[in-house]
Design an enzyme around this catalytic site. Structure first.
Site, PDB file in Angstrom:
ATOM      1  N   HIS A 269       0.854  -1.183   0.000  1.00  0.00           N
ATOM      2  CA  HIS A 269       0.000   0.000   0.000  1.00  0.00           C
ATOM      3  C   HIS A 269       0.892   1.236   0.000  1.00  0.00           C
ATOM      4  CE1 HIS A 269      -3.955  -1.867   1.728  1.00  0.00           C
ATOM      5  NE2 HIS A 269      -3.361  -2.664   0.849  1.00  0.00           N
TER       6      HIS A 269
ATOM      7  N   GLU B  71       0.950   3.845   1.834  1.00  0.00           N
ATOM      8  CA  GLU B  71       1.426   4.263   3.154  1.00  0.00           C
ATOM      9  C   GLU B  71       2.599   3.419   3.626  1.00  0.00           C
ATOM     10  OE1 GLU B  71      -3.186   4.372   3.575  1.00  0.00           O
ATOM     11  OE2 GLU B  71      -1.697   3.470   2.237  1.00  0.00           O
TER      12      GLU B  71
END
Length: 202
Positions: free
Chosen positions: A79, A81
């Protein structure tokens, strides 16, 4: 008196009479994350982007940028992040991101919220709410759970409509409703699309 010395009305909502002192300082960083998000669909990934700023609040140096790369690398943890946090830690040569800010276009999922707390990030700033898998205030609120030993500040709704629009466009374009990369935390899918690109209704 009505209609005198006023510009013509626009199709968009009028600008507020005064700015938002909480969110406005973070607009440039969120726009930087949006640039990252727009690179993700080239590999079939959901358009989510992230930026890690070093200490200094909105004026902190950019330590890392990333976008979703699950499809690009076949990695379920890739992801935006998580990738941005990893790159920032490499840049600082240490896993503690004390004083740093994670800026992301979509509310973090449970995995990303957990990684953020473990990295000791000072603050999370995000744009669109994820009503299906968000873990920073919508479905769950892991970042502010009193049982967690580190609780970052959370600022939500920065450029929410602009952040939601690429997600809506991505899923409207014929992205499969099921299959790799479409589960919880993959970008809110139909939930984002159903709100016209503004998952939080703004």
């Amino acid at each position: 008196m009505r209609g005198t010395n006023h510009p013509p009305a626009h199709d968009t909502a009028p600008e507020p009479a005064h700015g938002d002192p909480l969110r406005d300082p973070w607009v440039p960083a969120v726009r930087r994350a949006l640039v990252e998000a727009l690179a993700a669909p080239a590999t079939g990934d959901v358009p989510v982007g992230a930026v890690v700023l070093g200490p200094g609040g909105p004026r902190g140096p950019v330590l890392a940028t990333a976008h979703n790369e699950r499809e690009a690398h076949g990695d379920p943890t890739a992801h935006a992040e998580v990738l941005a946090l990893r790159r920032a830690a490499e840049r600082l040569d240490g896993w503690r991101l004390t004083g740093c800010t994670l800026v992301v276009t979509l509310e973090p999922c449970a995995m990303c919220a957990g990684a953020t707390a473990l990295a000791r990030v000072e603050r999370v700033v995000y744009g669109a709410v994820d009503p299906k898998a968000g873990a920073a205030g919508s479905v769950w609120d892991l970042l502010r759970d009193r049982r967690v030993n580190h609780r970052p500040e959370v600022i939500s709704g920065v450029l929410a409509g602009e952040c939601g629009e690429p997600l809506s466009r991505f899923f409207r374009s014929g992205r499969p409703a099921t299959g790799p990369g479409t589960g919880p935390g993959s970008g809110a899918g139909s939930a984002v699309a159903s709100t016209g690109g503004s998952p939080d209704g703004s």
